[in-house]
Design a protein around this motif. Structure first.
Motif, PDB file in Angstrom:
ATOM      1  N   LEU A  93      -5.500   3.201  -8.396  1.00 43.98           N
ATOM      2  CA  LEU A  93      -4.687   3.041  -8.037  1.00 43.98           C
ATOM      3  C   LEU A  93      -4.823   1.641  -8.092  1.00 43.98           C
ATOM      4  CD1 LEU A  93      -2.634   4.187  -5.554  1.00 43.98           C
ATOM      5  CD2 LEU A  93      -5.015   3.480  -4.262  1.00 43.98           C
ATOM      6  N   VAL A  94      -3.616   1.698  -8.417  1.00 45.90           N
ATOM      7  CA  VAL A  94      -3.307  -0.047  -8.581  1.00 45.90           C
ATOM      8  C   VAL A  94      -2.264  -0.850  -7.438  1.00 45.90           C
ATOM      9  CG1 VAL A  94      -2.329  -1.653 -10.218  1.00 45.90           C
ATOM     10  CG2 VAL A  94      -3.251   0.937 -11.335  1.00 45.90           C
ATOM     11  N   PHE A  95      -2.441  -1.868  -6.873  1.00 43.23           N
ATOM     12  CA  PHE A  95      -1.503  -1.815  -5.921  1.00 43.23           C
ATOM     13  C   PHE A  95      -0.863  -2.479  -7.002  1.00 43.23           C
ATOM     14  CE2 PHE A  95      -0.189  -5.710  -3.098  1.00 43.23           C
ATOM     15  CZ  PHE A  95      -0.077  -4.998  -1.831  1.00 43.23           C
ATOM     16  N   ARG A  96       0.878  -1.894  -6.181  1.00 44.43           N
ATOM     17  CA  ARG A  96       2.239  -2.155  -6.386  1.00 44.43           C
ATOM     18  C   ARG A  96       2.976  -3.284  -5.537  1.00 44.43           C
ATOM     19  NH1 ARG A  96       3.116   0.391 -10.866  1.00 44.43           N
ATOM     20  NH2 ARG A  96       1.576   2.472 -11.493  1.00 44.43           N
ATOM     21  N   GLU A  99      -0.873  10.192   5.838  1.00 50.25           N
ATOM     22  CA  GLU A  99      -1.092   8.984   5.345  1.00 50.25           C
ATOM     23  C   GLU A  99      -0.209   7.866   5.332  1.00 50.25           C
ATOM     24  OE1 GLU A  99      -3.620   5.513   6.248  1.00 50.25           O
ATOM     25  OE2 GLU A  99      -4.652   7.936   6.050  1.00 50.25           O
ATOM     26  N   ILE A 100       0.744   8.454   4.233  1.00 51.65           N
ATOM     27  CA  ILE A 100       1.594   7.778   4.109  1.00 51.65           C
ATOM     28  C   ILE A 100       2.648   7.234   5.217  1.00 51.65           C
ATOM     29  CG2 ILE A 100       3.628   6.852   2.231  1.00 51.65           C
ATOM     30  CD1 ILE A 100       2.037   8.619   0.388  1.00 51.65           C
ATOM     31  N   VAL A 106       0.809  -1.464   0.133  1.00 45.53           N
ATOM     32  CA  VAL A 106       0.298   0.017   0.556  1.00 45.53           C
ATOM     33  C   VAL A 106       0.804   1.224   0.690  1.00 45.53           C
ATOM     34  CG1 VAL A 106      -1.583   0.768   1.457  1.00 45.53           C
ATOM     35  CG2 VAL A 106      -2.149  -0.756   0.893  1.00 45.53           C
ATOM     36  N   ILE A 107       1.786   1.454   0.344  1.00 46.51           N
ATOM     37  CA  ILE A 107       3.281   2.088   0.706  1.00 46.51           C
ATOM     38  C   ILE A 107       3.430   2.907  -0.667  1.00 46.51           C
ATOM     39  CG2 ILE A 107       4.997   3.557   1.910  1.00 46.51           C
ATOM     40  CD1 ILE A 107       4.446   2.085   4.541  1.00 46.51           C
ATOM     41  N   ASN A 108       4.128   1.284  -1.090  1.00 51.30           N
ATOM     42  CA  ASN A 108       4.504   1.390  -2.621  1.00 51.30           C
ATOM     43  C   ASN A 108       3.459   2.149  -3.966  1.00 51.30           C
ATOM     44  OD1 ASN A 108       6.824   0.768  -4.223  1.00 51.30           O
ATOM     45  ND2 ASN A 108       5.947  -0.653  -4.879  1.00 51.30           N
ATOM     46  N   SER A 109       2.572   1.365  -3.595  1.00 46.05           N
ATOM     47  CA  SER A 109       1.911   1.983  -4.513  1.00 46.05           C
ATOM     48  C   SER A 109       1.202   3.917  -4.482  1.00 46.05           C
ATOM     49  CB  SER A 109       0.170   1.250  -4.054  1.00 46.05           C
ATOM     50  OG  SER A 109       0.579   0.255  -3.732  1.00 46.05           O
TER      51      SER A 109
END
Length: 787
Positions: free
Chosen positions: A353-356, A259-260, A39-42
């Motif tokens: 927003l794509v999960f990376r 948030e991040i 989630v952080i990376n995304s």
């Protein structure tokens, strides 16, 4: 397949229930680690790409009114790669279906072509035509909240004039990833909108022909931001500059960054805490299994296998469980991360927003799981390897219980034989009992911390919107007004009580620490909007000095009694030196409070107010809102109940829903710990229990001998788990708290009671499973087990 690998396969099948439970405990911790890292990376990568593609500025410089040619001077500054001036202004939107006027901000776009900076992402319809002054592009999220689409019209009041505008397009903007009205903290798509108009149309609406009131600049990566801000302020100061600021202080980016950073802080604390509990459980299980197979190890060594080969065999056993759990956790982390993306899109308006995946998190998760699982087994194996095969094949010498406390005759008289057997087991093997007790206590602590977190969020909402803010409605003005405005509002039928406020934008300085925020000026003894101390009692504002929220005092590293430097960003922009008189508790934002008369006197604007808190007759709300709509000086009207509902929704369905996920994971780990404690006890005493059955004990009595031990340990673990839970809560609450909200550390008996019930329920269910195995046990096979 070698003989040792065949033994490994049989051993895994024999304890498949325990192996699966241990793997699930590992998987839960790994799931959190992978999901949070992803989630952080995304969020970071999507934000970076979105900002770059739409050329979001690096510096924002509001000004009262500056001529357009000043943009050329700003663009000529060292390190500036692009500069653009635009017009912004507040608007009040009226919709036929609503009595409450809605806040909006109007922003200009070039009459033709794309803006050099801060481009919009058109999602529906088209751009406005500069020849039609009433065409607008509307913020996508606001339009969807009110079922508006291209072709619809809406009424808006700008600069005191009411206009009917035609929506020709819908758009998103990187500048409004988190869309929130000025001065508010919680995003609510239905209560705040953004209107884009052509520059010609907006210049006419706000009397800005040939001028701008906000400059946007782009700077090189190596450029000194503070030096650039100082140069920009020096150029705009003669025109009423309001203080330039960098991208990090842009409201939307600030919330996304919080948030991040909050997620990153949580990822450093919460998953390791969960994995540590899982590691503790694994160490107990592996250690006891190795000790139980002491004779088998001796037999294997007698057949010529080296210490290295025997150690590798048990290490493979650990690897299978650890890697299996880690891989399962990786899959779960990916699935959970992807499921979280739509929740983030609810509040952060990315086009997509794509999960990376974060490859490093996979490696970390697997290596951590293996290291944790290996530690306990290797420590025990080292002791066993020191034995020769002949010694290892013999059962260990019986423990010496001669010095243990004996039960007196009176106690023997009070307890039956099974009860005495339970107590002897506990007192004669305290090391094993303490290990099981601490394992269950850690499970209890996780449950306590997660349930306390839920209570902490609820307390934050209740304290903010019930105790601190006791108003019904907040009315904000387009500019500071005189005190007579209060009397005008009081004349509206249905308004019961009014309380003024003066809010100013400032930059706080304390040594090297600084914070861009605001000071809220309140009446000396406020009733509707109050500052509270740590005991939730109202604070009487001093005639001199400032009251800082605890989070702001921590941010500035300042204590009561010290002097705080303040740069005001409004009016004459004075620089103030004010003593810090005290610290207030605030769980939402980082406010600062002063007496309103003191604040306006320091500003040289006595009697000026910027907002009013109202207590109203709710039966007359519609008439009150219609009256407020007609006031040209009203910039916004907000209902406290709407703000509270928006915050509650964010906590339940947005990023705050992470706490529910961790509560489920804590419950899984708690059950895994209790279940393994029961299975281990059964495996260790299987022969003893079979002997009791042969001697004539009933199934119920035999079950009582085993499950009574589990019951005593579980009950003893509850108070220890409660104490550990308090400290676990401290760690997790600190990881979850952000600049937007702080999670208090509360001692709520109901939270501890619910956690205790969860542990007891897990114990009862685990006991039922083990009891079923006791009833199904083959007595002959069990009696053949070698001691």
């Amino acid at each position: 397949m070698s003989p040792l690998d065949q033994k490994l396969t049989r051993d895994l099948w024999r304890i498949k229930g325990q192996a699966i439970a241990i793997a699930m405990v590992i998987a839960t911790g790994v799931t959190l680690l992978v999901m949070m890292a992803g989630v952080i990376n995304s969020l970071e990568e999507t934000r970076r790409v979105y900002y770059e593609r739409h050329r979001l500025g690096d510096v924002f410089a509001p000004v009262k009114r500056a001529p357009s040619h000043i943009i050329r001077k700003l663009a000529a500054l060292p390190g500036i790669s692009a500069a653009e001036g635009r017009i912004t202004g507040s608007a009040l939107i009226s919709l036929p279906s609503l009595d409450l006027p809605l806040r909006a901000i109007a922003i200009s776009l070039p009459d033709s072509g794309e803006p050099r900076l801060n481009a919009i992402h058109l999602t529906d319809g088209r751009r406005m035509d500069a020849k039609d002054a009433d065409e607008i592009v509307l913020l996508n999220s606001f339009a969807h909240a009110h079922n508006l689409k291209p072709g619809d019209t809406l009424s808006a009041t700008m600069n005191g004039a009411k206009r009917t505008l035609t929506i020709v397009g819908l758009a998103q903007s990187p500048e409004y990833l988190y869309s929130v009205a000025p001065g508010e903290m919680i995003s609510d798509d239905s209560r705040f909108g953004v209107i884009w108009m052509s520059r010609t149309a907006l210049a006419a609406a706000f009397d800005m022909q040939g001028a701008f009131n906000e400059a946007i600049l782009s700077i090189g990566r190596s450029n000194n931001l503070q030096a650039t801000l100082d140069r920009v302020d020096s150029i705009l100061s003669p025109y009423g500059g309001l203080g330039s600021y960098g991208l990090k202080d842009l409201t939307s980016n600030r919330f996304v960054t919080e948030e991040i950073e909050g997620m990153r802080s949580s990822s450093r604390v919460v998953p390791p805490l969960f994995l540590a509990v899982a590691a503790f459980l694994l160490n107990i299980v592996i250690s006891r299994m190795v000790e139980a197979e002491r004779e088998q190890i001796g037999l294997i060594k007698a057949f010529g296998y080296t210490n290295r080969e025997v150690g590798l065999h048990y290490f493979k056993f650990v690897l299978v469980i650890a890697i299996g759990g880690a891989l399962l956790g990786c899959i779960g982390g990916i699935a959970l991360g992807r499921a979280m993306m739509p929740l983030y899109l609810t509040y952060y308006k990315f086009p997509m927003l794509v999960f990376r995946l974060d490859p490093a998190s996979f490696a970390t998760a697997i290596l951590t799981s293996i290291a944790a699982a290996s530690a306990g087994g290797l420590l025990v194996l080292r002791k066993v390897f020191a034995l020769t095969p002949a010694v290892a094949m013999r059962p260990p010498a019986p423990p010496d219980y001669s010095r243990t406390n004996r039960f007196g005759k009176r106690l023997n008289h009070l307890l039956d034989q099974p009860s005495r057997m339970v107590l002897r087991r506990i007192t004669r093997q305290p090391g094993r009992m303490i290990g099981s007790l601490m394992g269950i206590a850690c499970g209890m602590a996780l449950s306590v911390s997660m349930i306390s977190m839920l209570a902490g969020f609820d307390h934050t909402i209740d304290l903010t919107y019930t105790v601190m803010d006791r108003s019904d409605v907040t009315v904000t003005f387009t500019h500071p007004l005189g005190a007579k405005t209060i009397h005008e509002l009081e004349s509206i039928p249905g308004i019961i009580e009014t309380e003024p406020e003066r809010s100013i934008a400032v930059v706080f300085h304390n040594g090297v620490e600084s914070y861009r925020g605001a000071i809220t000026g309140l009446v000396p003894h406020p009733r509707l909007k109050r500052a509270l101390d740590e005991k939730s009692a109202p604070i009487t504002l001093p005639e001199r000095g400032i009251i800082l929220s605890r989070s702001l005092a921590t941010e500035l590293d300042i204590q009561p009694g010290e002097i705080l430097n303040i740069d005001v960003l409004e009016g004459a922009r004075p620089s103030l030196r004010v003593p810090v008189s005290g610290v207030a508790e605030s769980l939402l934002g980082s406010p600062a409070y002063m007496q309103m008369d003191t604040l306006t006197r320091l500003l040289g604007e006595p009697g000026r107010i910027s907002a009013v808190y109202l207590r109203i007759d709710k039966n007359r709300a519609s008439a009150i809102f219609r009256a407020l709509k007609s006031r040209p000086y009203v910039a916004g009207v907000s209902m406290k109940s709407d703000a509270r509902a928006a915050f509650q929704k964010m906590m339940d369905t947005g990023a705050g829903s992470m706490r529910y996920i961790m509560l489920v994971i804590a419950a899984v780990i708690t059950f895994g710990i209790v279940y393994n404690a029961a299975r281990i006890a059964f495996a260790e005493r299987q022969r003893d229990l079979a002997s009791l059955r042969v001697m004539g004990f009933t199934r119920s009595e035999v079950s009582f001998v085993l499950l009574g031990e589990l019951a005593v340990i579980t009950l003893a673990a509850l108070p220890i788990g409660s104490i550990l839970g308090y400290y676990f809560t401290m760690v997790i609450a600190k990881g979850f708290s952000t600049d937007l909200y702080q999670i208090p550390i509360l001692f709520i008996p109901e939270s501890y009671g619910r956690a205790a019930l969860a542990v007891l329920a897990a114990s009862v269910f685990s006991g039922w499973i083990v009891r079923r195995d006791i009833d199904r046990a083959d007595l002959v096979s069990a009696l053949k087990i070698r001691e």
